[in-house]
Structure formats: C-alpha cells, structure tokens
Design an enzyme around this catalytic site. Structure first.
Site, short mmCIF file in Angstrom:
data_model
loop_
_atom_site.label_atom_id
_atom_site.label_comp_id
_atom_site.label_asym_id
_atom_site.label_seq_id
_atom_site.Cartn_x
_atom_site.Cartn_y
_atom_site.Cartn_z
N ASN A 210 0.84 -1.20 0.00
CA ASN A 210 0.00 0.00 0.00
C ASN A 210 0.88 1.26 0.00
OD1 ASN A 210 0.56 0.73 2.85
ND2 ASN A 210 -0.44 -1.24 3.23
N ASP A 279 -4.22 -6.40 4.81
CA ASP A 279 -5.24 -7.28 5.41
C ASP A 279 -5.18 -8.70 4.88
OD1 ASP A 279 -6.34 -5.36 7.10
OD2 ASP A 279 -7.51 -4.48 5.47
N LYS A 289 9.55 -16.92 -10.45
CA LYS A 289 8.76 -15.86 -11.05
C LYS A 289 7.59 -16.43 -11.86
CE LYS A 289 9.14 -11.98 -14.17
NZ LYS A 289 9.92 -11.40 -15.26
N PHE A 323 -4.48 3.06 14.86
CA PHE A 323 -4.77 4.07 13.84
C PHE A 323 -5.95 3.55 13.03
CE2 PHE A 323 -1.60 7.50 13.21
CZ PHE A 323 -0.84 7.27 14.35
N LYS A 337 -13.47 0.19 15.75
CA LYS A 337 -12.16 -0.50 15.79
C LYS A 337 -11.58 -0.46 17.19
CE LYS A 337 -10.95 0.11 10.99
NZ LYS A 337 -10.27 0.85 9.96
N LYS A 341 -11.02 -4.00 19.00
CA LYS A 341 -9.64 -4.45 19.21
C LYS A 341 -9.18 -4.19 20.64
CE LYS A 341 -8.56 -3.70 14.31
NZ LYS A 341 -7.53 -3.67 13.30
N1 CTP Z 1 -3.89 -3.59 12.10
C1 CTP Z 1 -3.14 -4.64 12.55
N2 CTP Z 1 -3.13 -5.81 11.87
C2 CTP Z 1 -3.85 -5.96 10.74
C3 CTP Z 1 -4.62 -4.89 10.27
C4 CTP Z 1 -4.62 -3.70 10.97
O1 CTP Z 1 -2.47 -4.49 13.59
N3 CTP Z 1 -3.81 -7.12 10.10
C5 CTP Z 1 -3.90 -2.32 12.87
C6 CTP Z 1 -3.31 -1.14 12.14
O2 CTP Z 1 -1.93 -1.01 12.41
C7 CTP Z 1 -4.12 0.04 12.73
C8 CTP Z 1 -5.45 -0.58 13.06
O3 CTP Z 1 -5.24 -1.99 13.12
O4 CTP Z 1 -3.55 0.52 13.93
C9 CTP Z 1 -6.53 -0.30 12.07
O5 CTP Z 1 -6.10 -0.60 10.77
P1 CTP Z 1 -7.02 -0.35 9.49
O6 CTP Z 1 -6.33 -0.87 8.29
O7 CTP Z 1 -7.53 1.07 9.48
O8 CTP Z 1 -8.26 -1.22 9.83
P2 CTP Z 1 -8.60 -2.73 9.71
O9 CTP Z 1 -8.70 -3.26 11.10
O10 CTP Z 1 -7.62 -3.42 8.81
O11 CTP Z 1 -10.04 -2.70 9.10
P3 CTP Z 1 -10.54 -2.28 7.63
O12 CTP Z 1 -9.38 -2.51 6.71
O13 CTP Z 1 -11.68 -3.17 7.42
O14 CTP Z 1 -10.93 -0.84 7.72
#
Ligand code: CTP
Length: 402
Positions: A210, A279, A289, A323, A337, A341
């Site tokens: 990303n 995710d 490859k 975050f 969240k 969490k």
């Molecule tokens: N996070 C994490 N591990 C993951 C995904 C997210 O620790 N596999 C943490 C990120 O570092 C951040 C928080 O969870 O502090 C929220 O991340 P975000 O990407 O905004 O949310 P998601 O929980 O992944 O939910 P979504 O993508 O559905 O919005």
C-alpha cells in the site's frame, strides 16, 4: 511546532577540520526557528571565517573575550544567561579538557562555564586522543555533571587514522539538541511503534502493498525517544532513515511484523500501531517468477492475522493506540475499531483528502479515547501530530488529565 522555535542557541565552534559541518548544523538550527549565536575559537577561524557563520546566523560572531562593542551590547555573561541551549561542535580534546577542569581563558570556555543552560558537546578528534585515558576521564566527569554528548563516529579521520573520532553528522547533533530541550515525560517507559506498509509477496519479484510512507510512525518514534522513552520501532519497508536513539526492527510482511511485535510486547508500556498492515496475503508464494500464460489471472488471498487485535487480547496488556485510516464514516468506524480491538486510544485519519494522511508530510486527526472523549488535531506536520499523540498518551499514563 519545534522545540527550537525562538530558542536562543549558542553554537560554540572549536578548531578542527570538521568546522565545516558546524555550518550545516547552524543551517538546521536556524531553519527550525532558533536564534543562533556563534562563538569561534581562534583555531576554528583558521578553518572557516567568522563571516560565513555571521551571514548564516544573522547575528555577530563572538571571537574574542574582551571586545568593546560586544561587551557593551551582549558580553559573554549575558550570552551565557540568554542561552536556552549551548552546543559545542566540533569540540576538540583541548576544549573538552578545559571545560572539565574549569579553565575559562577564552570566549568559548568562559561562556560555557557561566551558562546554566544544558550543554551538548559533539567531540571530534584523532582516535588515539579519543581513547586516551585522560580524555576518557574528562568526558566521564562531564557526563557525571550532566553535560550531554553527541558521540563521534567511526571512519577515516583527517589525520590519516581509521577509528572513532569523526564528528557526528549535523542531523544527529541536531536531533540531540532537540532531545536536550524536550520534556522527559516518557522517561522509564518502553514504547513500541509500528510503521510503514507491509509487503505480501506473490513471487520473488512481485508483491501486494500500500501507499504508506512510514512518516507518521517514524515521527512518533523520534519524538518518543526525545521525550526519554526506550523506543522499539518495528518497521515495514520504507525510505525513512533510522531515527536517532531508536531500536529498529525490520519486518517485511504482516506475519513477520506479528512475530516481531509479539516478541517485544510483554516488555512494553505502550504500543502504537501506525503501520498500514496488509489485510490479506497470497495463499501461496511462488518460489519462482510467475510467467504470463493467459490474459487474466486470479490470485487467491487469505486474511492476515490482526496484530492489534492480538495485542488487545493480551492479559495484562500494554497501553494500546491504534490508527484508523478511513474514507467514510470516520468517527463511527474508528470507534468500532477501538472497541473491537480493545484499545485505549485510536487516531482516526480521513485518508480521502490528498493534503494529509498516506504519503503526505502533513496530517489531521481525531484522537478518540475509550471513555468517549475526543480531541481534534487540525492539519499540521506529522512531527507536530506525533507530539500531540504523545502528549495525550503521557497524560493518560501519568494520570494527570486535569
Ligand atoms: N492492524 C493490525 N493488523 C492488521 C490490520 C490492521 O495491527 N492485520 C492495525 C493497524 O496497524 C491500525 C489498526 O489496526 O492501527 C486499524 O487498521 P485499518 O487498516 O484502518 O483497519 P482494519 O482493522 O484493517 O479494518 P478495515 O481494513 O476493514 O478498515
């Protein structure tokens, strides 16, 4: 916001080939808003003229102890009194020896002895001088007395020797100057920050990732170290340089980040998860490859572990800050969240705007707390936002919410 804005900094320059690096340090200090007054010893002037420092500092350079004009207008005592911070860079073995023994026989040593401001010394000398027991004793005495040091680094020295003695980089001395002026409200705490993206490999040459630059997490790690915390920075692949005084742990994928975070978590007082963790990851990583065989292809993905949720389930657990990067329903999604969490605080970012968030230098955020309170942080630099986030964490930890 900078700790150096409108601060009076005395930059004392003693003789050595590294004097030219003090020019770059002066530039960093003035750029950060400091009012810099330069003192040069006689030998420093053999390397660079006072005019260079005068032009860049927009202040007269002090070169002599008894100068009629300077005595009337400023004087070494009033300069010592006005200083918020005193930096000696480069500091020769001779100057350090004099300071350690209380010898005050020129403008530099007289002013440093008269100041009550913190004194930061950046030594530069031959490696044998640096390891000489007399020098070591002088330095140890000054450290005991509360003088701060930006240690020299190893390299090939101007005298032809290889070893430790090279003046620290101007950026490192600058960072130490910021630390010298910071509140130490995180002292004694261990703080882990995660930063940057993760990379989920498809094959040896391709990955899913990303736009995260890591700037926000690195800014938090830098600021926390200045405020006295022991900082562990678990970082995905970024172009950011390792912050001064921070333990950097590299993690490429979400699974690697999970392992790194969990191996340190039980020793941490605070964990701040600024990383943009992917995710999903490919179900399978091809060892070689992948070649193109058709006009379309499908990659099957599997959910990555949620690192933050894992931390939230720990018993006992550190103070947890997440975050939430959202494009819609910012408050609602972020609050969910935080609850799901089991966090203490969440930094909600609207990433739909191009002037802030991912990859930008600035950010705006809403800080949400477990008990429903919130704090709005308007558009500001990521460094300034890092300080705001740490202000809130320090208030929560130190229990002085007021
Ligand atoms: N996070 C994490 N591990 C993951 C995904 C997210 O620790 N596999 C943490 C990120 O570092 C951040 C928080 O969870 O502090 C929220 O991340 P975000 O990407 O905004 O949310 P998601 O929980 O992944 O939910 P979504 O993508 O559905 O919005």
């Amino acid at each position: 916001m900078s700790y150096l804005k409108d601060k009076c900094v005395v930059l004392a320059v003693s003789g050595g080939i590294a004097v030219y690096k003090a020019i770059e340090l002066l530039r960093l200090l003035t750029k950060a808003g400091a009012d810099v007054h330069v003192i040069m010893t006689r030998s420093a002037q053999e390397f660079v003229t006072p005019l260079t420092f005068q032009t860049l500092s927009s202040n007269p350079v002090h070169v002599e102890l008894f100068n009629l004009i300077a005595e009337r207008e400023i004087g070494h005592i009033s300069l010592a009194d006005r200083a918020d911070l005193f930096i000696v860079a480069p500091a020769t073995a001779n100057v350090i020896g004099k300071i350690a023994c209380g010898i005050a026989d020129d403008m530099l040593t007289t002013t440093v002895m008269a100041t009550k401001a913190p004194v930061l010394i950046a030594p530069a000398m031959n490696v044998n001088m640096y390891t000489n027991p007399i020098y070591r004793e002088n330095e140890a005495r000054l450290v005991r007395l509360g003088y701060l040091f930006a240690d020299p680094v190893c390299g090939s020295l101007a005298c032809g020797w290889e070893g430790q003695g090279k003046l620290a980089a101007p950026e490192v001395i600058f960072e130490a100057a910021l630390a010298a002026l910071s509140a130490k409200d995180m002292a004694g705490r261990t703080l882990m920050v995660t930063a940057g993206p993760t990379r989920e490999e498809i094959d040896p040459v391709r990955y899913i990732s990303n736009h995260s630059s890591g700037k926000m997490g690195y800014a938090i790690a830098r600021a926390a170290a200045r405020r006295g915390a022991r900082v562990i920075l678990v970082s995905g692949p970024t172009c950011q340089s390792a912050p001064f005084g921070v333990e950097l742990v590299a993690a490429n994928s979400a699974c690697e980040m999970l392992a790194a975070v969990m191996s340190h978590a039980s020793r941490c007082d605070v964990v701040i998860k600024a990383a943009a963790v992917a995710d999903y990851r490919p179900v399978e990583r091809n060892a070689s490859k992948v070649k193109k065989h058709s006009d379309s292809m499908t990659i099957e993905l599997v959910r990555n572990p949620d690192i933050l949720a894992g931390l939230g389930a720990m018993e006992p657990r550190p103070f947890l800050v997440g975050f939430a990067a959202e494009t819609d329903n910012l408050v609602e999604y972020a609050a969910k969240k935080m609850k799901d969490k089991n966090l203490d605080m969440i930094v909600a970012n609207d990433v739909s705007r191009s002037d802030a968030g991912f990859n930008a230098d600035n950010n705006r955020a809403l800080l949400l707390f477990r008990d429903g309170r919130s704090k709005d942080c308007p558009l500001m630099s990521k460094d300034a936002l890092a300080e705001r986030i740490l202000d809130s964490i320090a208030t929560e930890l130190n229990g002085d919410r007021g």
